[in-house]
Design a protein around this motif. Structure first.
Motif, PDB file in Angstrom:
ATOM      1  N   ALA A  18       0.940  -1.217  -0.010  1.00  0.00           N
ATOM      2  CA  ALA A  18       0.117  -0.020  -0.036  1.00  0.00           C
ATOM      3  C   ALA A  18       0.853   1.481  -0.094  1.00  0.00           C
ATOM      4  N   ARG A  19       1.893   1.283   0.981  1.00  0.00           N
ATOM      5  CA  ARG A  19       2.565   2.237   0.896  1.00  0.00           C
ATOM      6  C   ARG A  19       3.724   2.435  -0.577  1.00  0.00           C
ATOM      7  N   ARG A  20       3.981   1.686  -1.133  1.00  0.00           N
ATOM      8  CA  ARG A  20       4.771   1.465  -2.345  1.00  0.00           C
ATOM      9  C   ARG A  20       3.792   2.305  -3.351  1.00  0.00           C
ATOM     10  N   SER A  21       2.646   1.618  -3.315  1.00  0.00           N
ATOM     11  CA  SER A  21       1.888   1.902  -4.362  1.00  0.00           C
ATOM     12  C   SER A  21       0.901   3.132  -4.427  1.00  0.00           C
ATOM     13  N   GLY A  22       0.987   3.540  -3.228  1.00  0.00           N
ATOM     14  CA  GLY A  22      -0.047   4.904  -2.764  1.00  0.00           C
ATOM     15  C   GLY A  22      -1.308   4.812  -2.891  1.00  0.00           C
ATOM     16  N   LYS A  23      -1.747   3.536  -2.625  1.00  0.00           N
ATOM     17  CA  LYS A  23      -3.183   3.337  -2.367  1.00  0.00           C
ATOM     18  C   LYS A  23      -3.580   2.926  -1.185  1.00  0.00           C
ATOM     19  N   PRO A  24      -5.057   3.355  -0.588  1.00  0.00           N
ATOM     20  CA  PRO A  24      -5.658   3.086   0.466  1.00  0.00           C
ATOM     21  C   PRO A  24      -5.796   1.462   0.537  1.00  0.00           C
ATOM     22  N   VAL A  25      -6.044   0.900   1.795  1.00  0.00           N
ATOM     23  CA  VAL A  25      -6.255  -0.229   2.060  1.00  0.00           C
ATOM     24  C   VAL A  25      -7.786  -0.456   2.535  1.00  0.00           C
ATOM     25  N   LEU A  26      -8.243  -1.442   1.776  1.00  0.00           N
ATOM     26  CA  LEU A  26      -9.757  -2.023   2.041  1.00  0.00           C
ATOM     27  C   LEU A  26      -9.719  -3.264   2.994  1.00  0.00           C
ATOM     28  N   LEU A  27     -10.101  -3.178   4.103  1.00  0.00           N
ATOM     29  CA  LEU A  27     -10.027  -4.117   5.061  1.00  0.00           C
ATOM     30  C   LEU A  27     -11.640  -4.867   5.163  1.00  0.00           C
ATOM     31  N   SER A  28     -11.865  -6.138   4.817  1.00  0.00           N
ATOM     32  CA  SER A  28     -12.917  -6.679   4.888  1.00  0.00           C
ATOM     33  C   SER A  28     -12.693  -7.898   5.946  1.00  0.00           C
ATOM     34  N   VAL A  29     -13.695  -7.829   7.085  1.00  0.00           N
ATOM     35  CA  VAL A  29     -13.535  -8.557   8.096  1.00  0.00           C
ATOM     36  C   VAL A  29     -14.779  -9.406   8.269  1.00  0.00           C
ATOM     37  N   GLY A  30     -14.520 -10.844   8.293  1.00  0.00           N
ATOM     38  CA  GLY A  30     -15.835 -11.732   8.382  1.00  0.00           C
ATOM     39  C   GLY A  30     -15.332 -13.032   9.049  1.00  0.00           C
ATOM     40  N   TYR A  31     -16.500 -13.980   9.036  1.00  0.00           N
ATOM     41  CA  TYR A  31     -16.092 -15.378   9.410  1.00  0.00           C
ATOM     42  C   TYR A  31     -17.058 -16.130   8.630  1.00  0.00           C
ATOM     43  N   SER A  32     -16.586 -17.640   8.692  1.00  0.00           N
ATOM     44  CA  SER A  32     -17.210 -18.498   7.656  1.00  0.00           C
ATOM     45  C   SER A  32     -18.633 -18.631   7.875  1.00  0.00           C
ATOM     46  N   SER A  33     -19.304 -18.706   8.987  1.00  0.00           N
ATOM     47  CA  SER A  33     -20.666 -19.014   9.010  1.00  0.00           C
ATOM     48  C   SER A  33     -21.647 -17.831   9.171  1.00  0.00           C
ATOM     49  N   CYS A  34     -21.016 -16.557   8.759  1.00  0.00           N
ATOM     50  CA  CYS A  34     -21.702 -15.418   8.569  1.00  0.00           C
ATOM     51  C   CYS A  34     -22.482 -15.349   7.481  1.00  0.00           C
ATOM     52  N   HIS A  35     -23.598 -15.314   7.421  1.00  0.00           N
ATOM     53  CA  HIS A  35     -24.711 -15.038   6.483  1.00  0.00           C
ATOM     54  C   HIS A  35     -24.557 -13.917   5.599  1.00  0.00           C
ATOM     55  N   TRP A  36     -24.402 -12.687   6.129  1.00  0.00           N
ATOM     56  CA  TRP A  36     -24.325 -11.650   5.414  1.00  0.00           C
ATOM     57  C   TRP A  36     -22.931 -11.233   4.627  1.00  0.00           C
ATOM     58  N   CYS A  37     -21.847 -12.077   5.339  1.00  0.00           N
ATOM     59  CA  CYS A  37     -20.610 -12.132   4.852  1.00  0.00           C
ATOM     60  C   CYS A  37     -20.585 -12.875   3.345  1.00  0.00           C
ATOM     61  N   HIS A  38     -21.397 -14.013   3.443  1.00  0.00           N
ATOM     62  CA  HIS A  38     -21.486 -14.918   2.342  1.00  0.00           C
ATOM     63  C   HIS A  38     -22.297 -13.902   1.102  1.00  0.00           C
ATOM     64  N   VAL A  39     -23.270 -13.598   1.636  1.00  0.00           N
ATOM     65  CA  VAL A  39     -24.104 -12.433   0.732  1.00  0.00           C
ATOM     66  C   VAL A  39     -23.281 -11.240  -0.074  1.00  0.00           C
ATOM     67  N   MET A  40     -22.418 -10.576   0.721  1.00  0.00           N
ATOM     68  CA  MET A  40     -21.921  -9.536   0.197  1.00  0.00           C
ATOM     69  C   MET A  40     -20.460 -10.378  -0.686  1.00  0.00           C
ATOM     70  N   ALA A  41     -20.071 -11.189  -0.334  1.00  0.00           N
ATOM     71  CA  ALA A  41     -19.051 -11.830  -1.234  1.00  0.00           C
ATOM     72  C   ALA A  41     -19.646 -12.411  -2.378  1.00  0.00           C
ATOM     73  N   HIS A  42     -20.856 -12.690  -2.502  1.00  0.00           N
ATOM     74  CA  HIS A  42     -21.410 -13.210  -3.764  1.00  0.00           C
ATOM     75  C   HIS A  42     -21.712 -12.104  -4.616  1.00  0.00           C
ATOM     76  N   GLU A  43     -22.198 -11.204  -4.038  1.00  0.00           N
ATOM     77  CA  GLU A  43     -22.849  -9.759  -4.635  1.00  0.00           C
ATOM     78  C   GLU A  43     -21.594  -9.126  -5.370  1.00  0.00           C
ATOM     79  N   SER A  44     -20.630  -8.870  -4.328  1.00  0.00           N
ATOM     80  CA  SER A  44     -19.539  -7.864  -4.849  1.00  0.00           C
ATOM     81  C   SER A  44     -18.192  -8.416  -5.241  1.00  0.00           C
ATOM     82  N   PHE A  45     -17.684  -9.442  -4.309  1.00  0.00           N
ATOM     83  CA  PHE A  45     -16.531  -9.859  -4.342  1.00  0.00           C
ATOM     84  C   PHE A  45     -16.072 -10.961  -5.320  1.00  0.00           C
TER      85      PHE A  45
END
Length: 677
Positions: free
Chosen positions: A34-61
């Protein structure tokens, strides 16, 4: 092509290994890039049995266009909150401070120095109900990063400074007394739901740690109101949809106040804690319902969560295939009247519907019902109910099963070890004790290094890279102490001592006695996380106080007793004000006020029937936090057994406080009385 997450051990991270997003695991290398490229960091935190984590992964990631934008303008970092609770805690504190709420998936934008400047949780793929789309958020953050970099840096710096300056309310190292515990009980009484059991409104979480406090308070003081709240809450949960009426085990929480509709994920920590709660309720009351639920929950953990290596997996997903290709929450567990008829026939289906509360309208979604036990068992023929139960469970086993998160978390396995060891001992189930020993062996073999430092996670027999946090050391020590008491094998006491020495040396503030969640030599984050309040499981702080107190009672180790009592100062400060959120600390304080009592059982051998009877009687004592040592007079594995002879050649039990003992007894009834008053 898989991304960098393909080399990780976390099932959650591996679920994202084939995303088109160029994910990085949390690492120094990601922030260097991030420092080398001058980009900000997107931090995405979740866990395997999290319903909405799966939803956002399917929709966006999993969306190529979104991934292309992320890859061009961000360094994307994915974190499993169960693997890195320290990272999760630090940034969740920032999210909650900024937005007033939190949850997962957690979405945080960071500078290359890991300082947060914009926050959120789930973002939809298109604007919805006043919520911007994920793409709009990405474009807005990038615009601010490019056009207003100085302003972003100022915001990030201020947030980081504010976090660093936050102080917890600490009681100065003095353990709570009668007054504070009475105030805590009064506070719980005010928040108690007398119609439905539990505390507060929806969503309702199982109050495991609070129930442990209520049971201990009743045992020490005789307060019937405390026992009544514990009993009624346990019965309502056990009869509700939050409990799996076919397969045993508890779901994460109830979305309603009546315990009817759960969030269907099943977590190891919930089931370990609740297995122990119901076993302790049975110990206090003899309740047949409590006995059944404790054993069914233990059997669920062994049957569905035990891994090939002997440890226990973290969770079962809430979602599963509903048989039509749709991934649906609760699909594995719910029933319609028609499904009952298909399996049972018309007559038995009608009985099953009445017994389990299945209606034509349904209690869940699309006409389906969550199974409950709304009526008293005596109204139904037991043999017929058993047949229905067996047929429904067998048929359910043919449905597509929920996914399982197979990673082994040290802390949660420690909780499972304690629960299974005690439940096995109480109910004469040596297979459960063996399961506890198997998990204990795995923790020693795979999670402990030569210096008794813990690794947080493992998977498929491979240790992860992340260091254990305070709750790992404390909960694993708690499990080892339970094994020592149940098995009479002193090596478990020795291992607990190694871990608790680390707790004092590396996690405690030497001056105040306060605890940090990470070790002094752990990776330095923008804030050293520190939280004495319980969440889904006991806080590391309270768990450490409890394990230190038990170890001191077993060994007479004064530094461990002092550390425990200093740590309980926070319970004195918070217990009267927020008792629901420091239940385990209150339970430990009850043990501290009671002694805790130390029970030494000596006999000619551990297989001698008289010794076994006294030992089991000691384990079934309700004195808060009592510790038990069993062995022969010649044993040198337990300090409590030193200078404790047989009585006229017969097995004997000594009940002590601070290593000062009452007269020994060879009579189980006298021992039972000594440990129940």
């Amino acid at each position: 092509m898989p991304n960098r997450l393909a080399h990780e051990t976390s099932p959650y991270l591996l679920q994202h290994a084939d995303n088109p997003v160029d994910w990085w695991p949390w690492s120094a290398e990601a922030f260097e890039e991030a420092r080398r490229s001058g980009k900000p960091v997107l931090l995405s935190v979740g866990y395997s049995s999290c319903h909405w984590c799966h939803v956002m992964a399917h929709e966006s990631f999993e969306d190529q266009e979104t991934a292309d934008y992320l890859n061009a303008h961000y360094i994307s970092v994915k974190v499993d909150r169960e693997e890195r609770p320290d990272v999760d805690a630090v940034y969740m504190e920032a999210v909650q401070a900024a937005t007033g709420q939190g949850g997962w998936p957690m979405t945080v934008f960071l500078t290359p120095d890991a300082e947060p400047f914009y926050f959120g949780t789930y973002f939809p793929p298109a604007p919805r109900q006043g919520m911007p789309s994920f793409r709009q958020v990405l474009e807005g953050v990038r615009s601010a990063w490019v056009d207003r970099r100085d302003e972003v840096a100022d915001v990030a710096g201020k947030i980081t400074r504010d976090l660093a300056e936050r102080e917890i309310s600490y009681g100065g190292g003095e353990a709570p007394g009668e007054e504070e515990l009475a105030q805590a009980l009064l506070g719980l009484t005010r928040e108690y739901d007398p119609q439905r059991g539990g505390f507060g409104g929806a969503p309702k979480f199982p109050p495991s740690m609070v129930i442990e406090f209520l049971l201990r308070h009743h045992a020490r003081t005789g307060a019937e109101g405390a026992l009544q709240m514990a009993q009624d809450t346990c019965e309502r949960m056990a009869r509700g949809g939050i409990y799996d009426q076919l397969g045993g085990g508890f779901a994460r929480y109830s979305v309603d106040r009546d315990w009817v509709v759960p969030h269907f994920e099943k977590m190891l920590y919930d089931n370990a804690l609740l297995c122990r709660v119901y076993a302790h309720l049975w110990r206090a009351t003899g309740s047949e319902l409590a006995r059944r639920v404790a054993l069914e929950t233990a059997d669920f953990m062994v049957r569905e969560l035990r891994t090939d290596e002997g440890g226990f997996a973290s969770a079962l997903d809430a979602d599963s295939d509903d048989g039509t290709g749709r991934h649906v929450e609760g699909a594995y567990y719910v029933w319609t009247p028609e499904q009952l008829r298909e399996v049972l026939g018309e007559e038995d289906a009608e009985l099953a519907a009445r017994y389990f509360g299945v209606t034509e309208e349904g209690t869940f979604e699309e006409g389906a019902s969550v199974l409950q036990l709304p009526q008293q068992d005596g109204l139904f023929d037991a043999e017929k109910v058993a047949s229905i139960h067996e047929r429904l469970l067998r048929q359910r086993g043919t449905r597509p099963a929920p996914g399982r998160d197979d990673k082994i978390v040290a802390a949660w396995n420690g909780l499972a070890v304690a629960a299974l060891a005690e439940t096995g001992a109480y109910f004469d189930r040596p297979d459960l004790v063996e399961a506890a020993l198997g998990a204990g062996d795995l923790l020693v073999r795979l999670h402990l290094d030569d210096h008794a430092r813990l690794t947080r996670t493992s998977k498929d027999g491979r240790a992860g890279a992340n260091a254990g946090v305070l709750e790992d050391y404390a909960d694993v020590a708690e499990g080892f102490l339970a094994l020592a008491s149940v098995t009479g094998e002193g090596v478990w006491l020795e291992f607990a001592g190694f871990l608790l020495d680390h707790v004092i040396a590396r996690f405690a503030d030497a001056e105040s006695g306060a605890f940090y969640d990470t070790a002094a030599d752990a990776e330095q984050l923008i804030r050293r996380p520190q939280d004495p309040t319980d969440n889904a499981a006991p806080s590391g702080w309270s768990a450490a106080a409890g394990a230190l107190l038990s170890y001191a009672a077993q060994t007479g180790a004064e530094p461990h007793r002092t550390a425990a009592e200093k740590a309980l100062g926070v319970v004195k400060a918070l217990g009267p004000r927020v008792p629901r959120f420091i239940g385990w600390g209150l339970a430990v304080a009850e043990a501290d006020l009671d002694g805790p009592r130390e029970v030494a059982v000596v006999g000619p051998s551990l297989t001698d029937e008289g010794t076994k009877t006294l030992h089991r009687t000691a384990l079934l004592g309700t004195a808060p936090g009592a510790v038990v040592a069993v062995g022969t007079p010649e044993s040198d594995e337990f300090p409590l057994l030193a200078d404790r002879p047989l009585q006229q050649g017969q097995p004997a039990a000594y009940v002590c406080r601070n290593f000062t003992c009452d007269a020994p007894t060879t009579d189980p009834d006298r021992l039972r009385t000594a440990l129940s008053s």
